[in-house]
Motif scaffolding. Structure first.
Motif, PDB file in Angstrom:
ATOM      1  N   UNK A 291     -11.745 -10.359   2.988  1.00 51.45           N
ATOM      2  CA  UNK A 291     -11.165  -9.014   2.946  1.00 51.45           C
ATOM      3  C   UNK A 291     -10.372  -8.835   1.651  1.00 51.45           C
ATOM      4  N   UNK A 292      -9.626  -9.861   1.279  1.00 49.60           N
ATOM      5  CA  UNK A 292      -8.838  -9.807   0.050  1.00 49.60           C
ATOM      6  C   UNK A 292      -9.727  -9.631  -1.180  1.00 49.60           C
ATOM      7  N   UNK A 293     -10.952 -10.092  -1.079  1.00 54.61           N
ATOM      8  CA  UNK A 293     -11.874 -10.017  -2.210  1.00 54.61           C
ATOM      9  C   UNK A 293     -12.628  -8.701  -2.334  1.00 54.61           C
ATOM     10  N   UNK A 294     -12.395  -7.776  -1.409  1.00 56.08           N
ATOM     11  CA  UNK A 294     -13.058  -6.465  -1.498  1.00 56.08           C
ATOM     12  C   UNK A 294     -12.596  -5.768  -2.778  1.00 56.08           C
ATOM     13  N   UNK A 295     -13.537  -5.369  -3.602  1.00 54.42           N
ATOM     14  CA  UNK A 295     -13.207  -4.804  -4.914  1.00 54.42           C
ATOM     15  C   UNK A 295     -13.042  -3.290  -4.900  1.00 54.42           C
ATOM     16  N   UNK A 296     -13.596  -2.633  -3.900  1.00 51.09           N
ATOM     17  CA  UNK A 296     -13.542  -1.179  -3.868  1.00 51.09           C
ATOM     18  C   UNK A 296     -12.096  -0.699  -3.773  1.00 51.09           C
ATOM     19  N   UNK A 297     -11.748   0.316  -4.564  1.00 53.84           N
ATOM     20  CA  UNK A 297     -10.378   0.828  -4.597  1.00 53.84           C
ATOM     21  C   UNK A 297     -10.366   2.320  -4.273  1.00 53.84           C
ATOM     22  N   UNK A 298      -9.476   2.718  -3.368  1.00 52.74           N
ATOM     23  CA  UNK A 298      -9.392   4.123  -2.974  1.00 52.74           C
ATOM     24  C   UNK A 298      -8.034   4.415  -2.350  1.00 52.74           C
ATOM     25  N   UNK A 299      -7.395   5.458  -2.847  1.00 52.28           N
ATOM     26  CA  UNK A 299      -6.123   5.920  -2.290  1.00 52.28           C
ATOM     27  C   UNK A 299      -6.368   7.227  -1.560  1.00 52.28           C
ATOM     28  N   UNK A 300      -5.989   7.294  -0.290  1.00 51.26           N
ATOM     29  CA  UNK A 300      -6.249   8.482   0.507  1.00 51.26           C
ATOM     30  C   UNK A 300      -5.209   9.583   0.308  1.00 51.26           C
ATOM     31  N   UNK A 301      -4.017   9.206  -0.162  1.00 54.57           N
ATOM     32  CA  UNK A 301      -2.944  10.186  -0.338  1.00 54.57           C
ATOM     33  C   UNK A 301      -2.638  10.441  -1.816  1.00 54.57           C
ATOM     34  N   UNK A 302      -3.625  10.270  -2.680  1.00 55.46           N
ATOM     35  CA  UNK A 302      -3.405  10.424  -4.117  1.00 55.46           C
ATOM     36  C   UNK A 302      -2.964  11.840  -4.477  1.00 55.46           C
ATOM     37  N   UNK A 303      -3.374  12.842  -3.693  1.00 57.20           N
ATOM     38  CA  UNK A 303      -3.049  14.229  -4.021  1.00 57.20           C
ATOM     39  C   UNK A 303      -1.548  14.499  -3.967  1.00 57.20           C
ATOM     40  N   UNK A 304      -0.807  13.712  -3.196  1.00 64.57           N
ATOM     41  CA  UNK A 304       0.640  13.906  -3.133  1.00 64.57           C
ATOM     42  C   UNK A 304       1.265  13.704  -4.504  1.00 64.57           C
ATOM     43  N   UNK A 305       0.867  12.641  -5.202  1.00 67.20           N
ATOM     44  CA  UNK A 305       1.407  12.380  -6.528  1.00 67.20           C
ATOM     45  C   UNK A 305       0.845  13.321  -7.578  1.00 67.20           C
ATOM     46  N   UNK A 306      -0.416  13.727  -7.408  1.00 68.42           N
ATOM     47  CA  UNK A 306      -1.070  14.593  -8.382  1.00 68.42           C
ATOM     48  C   UNK A 306      -0.451  15.981  -8.437  1.00 68.42           C
ATOM     49  N   UNK A 307       0.325  16.345  -7.414  1.00 69.82           N
ATOM     50  CA  UNK A 307       0.933  17.671  -7.395  1.00 69.82           C
ATOM     51  C   UNK A 307       2.139  17.778  -8.311  1.00 69.82           C
ATOM     52  N   UNK A 308       2.578  16.651  -8.868  1.00 76.94           N
ATOM     53  CA  UNK A 308       3.732  16.665  -9.779  1.00 76.94           C
ATOM     54  C   UNK A 308       3.366  15.930 -11.068  1.00 76.94           C
ATOM     55  N   UNK A 309       2.404  16.438 -11.828  1.00 77.36           N
ATOM     56  CA  UNK A 309       1.859  15.687 -12.965  1.00 77.36           C
ATOM     57  C   UNK A 309       2.855  15.350 -14.065  1.00 77.36           C
ATOM     58  N   UNK A 310       3.926  16.132 -14.203  1.00 75.30           N
ATOM     59  CA  UNK A 310       4.855  15.906 -15.312  1.00 75.30           C
ATOM     60  C   UNK A 310       6.267  15.535 -14.860  1.00 75.30           C
ATOM     61  N   UNK A 311       6.506  15.451 -13.545  1.00 72.82           N
ATOM     62  CA  UNK A 311       7.864  15.173 -13.082  1.00 72.82           C
ATOM     63  C   UNK A 311       8.247  13.727 -13.378  1.00 72.82           C
ATOM     64  N   UNK A 312       9.457  13.503 -13.929  1.00 75.25           N
ATOM     65  CA  UNK A 312       9.881  12.130 -14.293  1.00 75.25           C
ATOM     66  C   UNK A 312       9.913  11.150 -13.135  1.00 75.25           C
ATOM     67  N   UNK A 313      10.084  11.641 -11.920  1.00 76.31           N
ATOM     68  CA  UNK A 313      10.168  10.745 -10.757  1.00 76.31           C
ATOM     69  C   UNK A 313       8.837  10.657  -9.993  1.00 76.31           C
ATOM     70  N   UNK A 314       7.778  11.189 -10.543  1.00 79.08           N
ATOM     71  CA  UNK A 314       6.462  11.069  -9.899  1.00 79.08           C
ATOM     72  C   UNK A 314       6.139   9.575  -9.745  1.00 79.08           C
ATOM     73  N   UNK A 315       5.876   9.107  -8.520  1.00 79.72           N
ATOM     74  CA  UNK A 315       5.707   7.661  -8.320  1.00 79.72           C
ATOM     75  C   UNK A 315       4.348   7.116  -8.680  1.00 79.72           C
ATOM     76  N   UNK A 316       3.317   7.984  -8.756  1.00 81.18           N
ATOM     77  CA  UNK A 316       1.998   7.513  -9.158  1.00 81.18           C
ATOM     78  C   UNK A 316       1.214   8.655  -9.780  1.00 81.18           C
TER      79      UNK A 316
END
Length: 316
Positions: A291-316
């Motif tokens: 399981x640790x060796x699974x290479x596929x990467x996907x974040x399901x909540x990425x849109x939360x961070x994408x809503x603040x593209x320029x904010x200094x405290x944006x975490x991702x």
């Protein structure tokens, strides 16, 4: 019990989203408590604290559970991150939950929102339809206000949610009370290995939300719908068949064996009962390594961070 953590031996249930009806929430909490769960995770933003509070009082008054057996978590909303508003916010949550204190209080997200004086307007919008982030912010000042809640005995512990490694490190450098956990998205496609290693050095735990891929998350967080379902991963499916367990149980077991606290979200009674049945089997080291060796990467909540593209405290 569903997980062992520094807060004590507690069971975990995550109740998310304003899309769940109040009756669904009440049924979920009743089902969970009857099944043996004792850790209830919610948030001011979810607008279901009052429904949870009703059921908690029902069980407490009947003697079915004792307050010291429960581990109740809620979160500071982004509209109340101005230091002077922090106590105001927890007072509202405690009233809704019908409790004198919390077991854990989290800063929900590191980006503050503009507060217009309306405590119900938790997601203020800009004219273009985006969320209205505050121009002025003082994350460390917010943390100091959280620490004051500890001194007032309104909560027994404090932590953060959706914070980056550097944000947690900044807080730990000045903290009187360090955050006990960082609640983040974590699963086999988003394993948070760097986060886990960094926080372990700081003595901070990880609590995993979306541990089974959050199939019930709101539509606006699902993007264009082409994301791969975590529950359908072929490795997880094969292990599910081997152990006679559901894919969700395999995913939860994997995180538990990594030493991560899990909060699977569900309002479906059958799944709530199923999600706690993860202590009668263990994954082998080769299976954990696979399981640790699974290479596929996907974040399901990425849109939360994408809503603040320029904010200094944006975490991702």
């Amino acid at each position: 019990m569903l997980s062992q953590n520094p807060f004590g031996s507690v069971n975990v249930l995550c109740l998310l989203y304003t899309t769940d009806t109040k009756e669904e929430v009440r049924t979920a909490v009743r089902t969970a408590l009857e099944a043996g769960y004792r850790h209830i995770d919610t948030a001011y933003n979810y607008k279901n604290e009052d429904a949870i509070g009703e059921v908690l009082q029902e069980f407490l008054k009947s003697g079915k559970v004792k307050r010291e057996e429960l581990f109740i978590v809620t979160k500071l909303p982004m509209i109340h991150m101005e230091p002077k508003l922090v106590k105001h916010s927890i007072d509202i949550s405690l009233k809704n939950l019908q409790l004198d204190y919390l077991d854990l209080y989290l800063i929900h997200f590191p980006v503050p929102f503009e507060y217009d004086g309306n405590d119900e307007n938790t997601f203020p919008e800009t004219e273009s339809g985006g969320w209205k982030a505050a121009e002025k912010f003082d994350l460390l000042g917010t943390w100091k206000a959280m620490e004051e809640l500890m001194d007032l005995k309104l909560t027994r512990s404090i932590g953060v949610s959706n914070f980056s490694i550097s944000q947690v490190e900044r807080i730990c450098k000045v903290a009187k009370y360090k955050p006990v956990t960082n609640q983040v998205e974590c699963h086999i496609y988003w394993p948070q290995k760097d986060m886990f290693e960094a926080l372990e050095k700081l003595g901070v735990t990880i609590t995993a939300y979306a541990p089974i891929g959050s199939p019930g998350r709101p539509q606006f967080l699902k993007g264009n719908g082409d994301q791969i379902a975590l529950l359908e991963d072929p490795v997880i499916q094969r292990l599910s068949q081997k152990y006679g367990k559901t894919p969700a149980q395999i995913l939860l077991r994997n995180l538990l064996q990594r030493g991560i606290i899990v909060i699977p979200k569900s309002v479906t009674p059958e799944r709530i009962r199923s999600n706690i049945q993860v202590f009668d089997f263990s994954l082998t080291k080769p299976e954990m390594d696979e399981i640790d060796g699974i290479k596929f990467s996907q974040q399901y909540f990425y849109k939360m961070g994408a809503m603040f593209p320029t904010h200094p405290e944006r975490p991702w």
